[in-house]
Motif scaffolding. Structure first.
Motif, mmCIF file in Angstrom:
data_model
loop_
_atom_site.group_PDB
_atom_site.id
_atom_site.type_symbol
_atom_site.label_atom_id
_atom_site.label_comp_id
_atom_site.label_asym_id
_atom_site.label_seq_id
_atom_site.Cartn_x
_atom_site.Cartn_y
_atom_site.Cartn_z
ATOM 1 N N MET A 145 -9.191 20.501 11.135
ATOM 2 C CA MET A 145 -9.791 21.295 9.937
ATOM 3 C C MET A 145 -9.727 20.364 8.178
ATOM 4 O O MET A 145 -8.492 20.377 7.415
ATOM 5 C CB MET A 145 -8.731 22.657 10.025
ATOM 6 C CG MET A 145 -9.277 23.670 8.972
ATOM 7 S SD MET A 145 -8.385 24.996 9.216
ATOM 8 C CE MET A 145 -8.409 26.000 10.728
ATOM 9 N N ASN A 146 -10.815 21.546 7.415
ATOM 10 C CA ASN A 146 -10.412 20.948 5.828
ATOM 11 C C ASN A 146 -9.658 21.294 5.527
ATOM 12 O O ASN A 146 -8.658 22.568 5.447
ATOM 13 C CB ASN A 146 -11.381 21.824 5.391
ATOM 14 C CG ASN A 146 -12.030 20.851 4.348
ATOM 15 O OD1 ASN A 146 -11.147 21.099 3.281
ATOM 16 N ND2 ASN A 146 -12.680 20.416 3.741
ATOM 17 N N THR A 147 -9.033 20.089 5.103
ATOM 18 C CA THR A 147 -7.590 20.847 3.623
ATOM 19 C C THR A 147 -7.632 22.075 2.823
ATOM 20 O O THR A 147 -6.563 22.577 3.038
ATOM 21 C CB THR A 147 -7.317 19.182 3.163
ATOM 22 O OG1 THR A 147 -8.090 18.926 2.267
ATOM 23 C CG2 THR A 147 -7.069 18.496 4.002
ATOM 24 N N ARG A 156 -9.382 24.352 2.941
ATOM 25 C CA ARG A 156 -10.240 25.307 4.007
ATOM 26 C C ARG A 156 -8.833 26.396 4.626
ATOM 27 O O ARG A 156 -8.336 27.008 4.762
ATOM 28 C CB ARG A 156 -10.721 25.490 5.567
ATOM 29 C CG ARG A 156 -10.759 26.997 6.118
ATOM 30 C CD ARG A 156 -11.766 26.181 6.663
ATOM 31 N NE ARG A 156 -12.050 27.558 7.891
ATOM 32 C CZ ARG A 156 -12.862 27.433 9.018
ATOM 33 N NH1 ARG A 156 -13.266 25.940 9.618
ATOM 34 N NH2 ARG A 156 -12.616 28.725 9.882
ATOM 35 N N LYS A 157 -7.838 25.377 4.405
ATOM 36 C CA LYS A 157 -5.997 25.417 5.306
ATOM 37 C C LYS A 157 -5.257 26.035 4.267
ATOM 38 O O LYS A 157 -4.745 26.705 4.782
ATOM 39 C CB LYS A 157 -5.720 24.226 6.268
ATOM 40 C CG LYS A 157 -4.677 24.457 6.753
ATOM 41 C CD LYS A 157 -4.258 22.896 7.694
ATOM 42 C CE LYS A 157 -2.943 23.654 8.653
ATOM 43 N NZ LYS A 157 -2.332 22.273 8.804
ATOM 44 N N SER A 158 -5.496 25.057 2.789
ATOM 45 C CA SER A 158 -4.688 26.126 1.802
ATOM 46 C C SER A 158 -5.360 27.537 1.508
ATOM 47 O O SER A 158 -4.440 28.169 1.269
ATOM 48 C CB SER A 158 -4.819 25.063 0.695
ATOM 49 O OG SER A 158 -4.681 23.939 0.966
ATOM 50 N N LEU A 199 -7.150 29.556 3.722
ATOM 51 C CA LEU A 199 -6.176 30.594 5.280
ATOM 52 C C LEU A 199 -4.483 30.490 4.268
ATOM 53 O O LEU A 199 -4.121 31.882 4.875
ATOM 54 C CB LEU A 199 -6.468 29.461 6.243
ATOM 55 C CG LEU A 199 -7.188 29.386 6.811
ATOM 56 C CD1 LEU A 199 -7.820 29.343 8.312
ATOM 57 C CD2 LEU A 199 -8.117 31.203 7.016
ATOM 58 N N ASP A 200 -3.991 30.097 4.027
ATOM 59 C CA ASP A 200 -2.319 29.915 3.125
ATOM 60 C C ASP A 200 -2.558 30.258 2.944
ATOM 61 O O ASP A 200 -1.317 31.173 2.510
ATOM 62 C CB ASP A 200 -1.401 28.498 3.110
ATOM 63 C CG ASP A 200 -1.250 27.717 3.683
ATOM 64 O OD1 ASP A 200 -1.797 28.058 5.523
ATOM 65 O OD2 ASP A 200 -1.239 26.474 4.035
ATOM 66 N N THR A 241 -2.600 34.510 3.862
ATOM 67 C CA THR A 241 -1.765 34.730 4.459
ATOM 68 C C THR A 241 -0.691 35.583 3.744
ATOM 69 O O THR A 241 -0.052 36.342 3.927
ATOM 70 C CB THR A 241 -1.325 33.822 5.379
ATOM 71 O OG1 THR A 241 -2.140 33.587 5.820
ATOM 72 C CG2 THR A 241 -0.083 34.218 5.975
ATOM 73 N N GLU A 255 1.215 19.931 4.386
ATOM 74 C CA GLU A 255 1.378 18.293 4.733
ATOM 75 C C GLU A 255 1.470 17.532 3.582
ATOM 76 O O GLU A 255 0.438 17.871 2.774
ATOM 77 C CB GLU A 255 0.154 17.950 6.064
ATOM 78 C CG GLU A 255 0.783 19.065 7.387
ATOM 79 C CD GLU A 255 -0.137 20.612 6.903
ATOM 80 O OE1 GLU A 255 -0.504 20.628 6.029
ATOM 81 O OE2 GLU A 255 -0.531 20.632 7.857
ATOM 82 N N ARG A 282 -1.297 17.334 1.421
ATOM 83 C CA ARG A 282 -2.230 18.733 0.458
ATOM 84 C C ARG A 282 -0.686 18.679 -0.433
ATOM 85 O O ARG A 282 -1.763 19.614 -1.261
ATOM 86 C CB ARG A 282 -2.222 19.437 1.172
ATOM 87 C CG ARG A 282 -3.246 20.095 2.298
ATOM 88 C CD ARG A 282 -3.498 21.144 2.965
ATOM 89 N NE ARG A 282 -2.161 21.859 3.554
ATOM 90 C CZ ARG A 282 -2.101 23.155 3.971
ATOM 91 N NH1 ARG A 282 -2.898 24.026 2.798
ATOM 92 N NH2 ARG A 282 -0.952 23.786 5.048
ATOM 93 N N ASN A 307 -5.171 21.766 -3.494
ATOM 94 C CA ASN A 307 -4.585 22.120 -2.928
ATOM 95 C C ASN A 307 -3.634 23.603 -3.700
ATOM 96 O O ASN A 307 -3.229 24.968 -2.520
ATOM 97 C CB ASN A 307 -3.937 21.497 -1.161
ATOM 98 C CG ASN A 307 -5.322 20.519 -0.424
ATOM 99 O OD1 ASN A 307 -5.904 21.299 -0.211
ATOM 100 N ND2 ASN A 307 -5.558 19.812 -0.991
#
Length: 227
Positions: A1-3, A5-7, A9-10, A13, A116, A119, A124
């Motif tokens: 997953m793209n970093t 995009r993951k950030s 989503l975080d 959340t 990680e 990130r 990020n």
């Protein structure tokens, strides 16, 4: 997953977790503040517990100075959290560190511990922190607007959100060690006693209770380290 995009989503959340509290804040603020003042408080302070504390002190007619000091004391833990974030961004400029530090919260700090290494950079952290920040500001205003269509009884009853928030913050700490319960109970008892002493203003009473209880907690911490 793209970093990135993951950030994102975080950040979403954390923001979704803020949503009900931000709405409750907006509803609770309605009897005390205008819509613009509610927006400004969330926009400039961005501190859930401290904003609810400010509302409580406003309702008790505390002075502006007392409110500022109490909010500062309550938010002073952010200095420690910001040190850790600044360490993660040790290769970034001072300006970027100062900017990101302004948006650190308990939740984003906790999340940063599991981010990680790739990130742990300005972009990020910016995505995570600002996404959560937008949720808080927007839904504070949404809560205020919801209060416009609610009856006065419902708006007044929403003040229970303040106590619910502090209980939600306290319970996890109590489960970690009983000494946090001792500090919390001591703070409540001291605040009650100071309020009963008529010559101590309500704003000063809560500040004294917070500081003295925190100092007692520090003593307990040091005793625990020696055991």
């Amino acid at each position: 997953m793209n970093t990135y995009r993951k950030s994102l989503l975080d950040g979403l959340t954390i923001g979704l977790g803020y949503l009900p509290v931000a709405v409750a804040f907006g509803i609770t603020a309605k009897p005390l503040l205008t819509a613009f003042e509610t927006f400004l408080m969330s926009f400039m302070v961005f501190g859930g517990a401290s904003q609810f504390l400010a509302l409580q002190m406003l309702s008790a007619s505390s002075s502006a100075t007392a409110i500022i000091i109490a909010v500062f004391v309550l938010n002073s833990r952010h200095f420690v959290m910001s040190f850790k974030i600044n360490y993660d961004l040790k290769n970034e400029s001072l300006l970027k560190k100062l900017f990101i530090s302004s948006y650190v919260t308990d939740e984003s700090f906790a999340l940063s511990a599991n981010v990680e290494e790739e990130r742990k950079n300005f972009i990020n952290y910016f995505i995570i922190f600002i996404t959560a920040y937008i949720f808080w500001v927007v839904f504070s205003v949404v809560g205020y607007m919801a209060g416009e269509i609610m009856s006065e009884e419902w708006v007044t009853a929403s003040g229970i959100a303040l106590y619910a928030l502090f209980i939600a913050l306290l319970v996890p700490a109590i489960r970690t060690h009983y000494k946090y319960l001792i500090v919390a109970v001591l703070g409540m008892i001291l605040h009650f006693l100071f309020i009963e002493i008529n010559f101590i203003p309500s704003g000063l009473a809560i500040i004294l209770a917070m500081v003295l209880a925190a100092m007692f907690g520090l003593v307990l911490e040091k005793r625990g380290d020696k055991v």
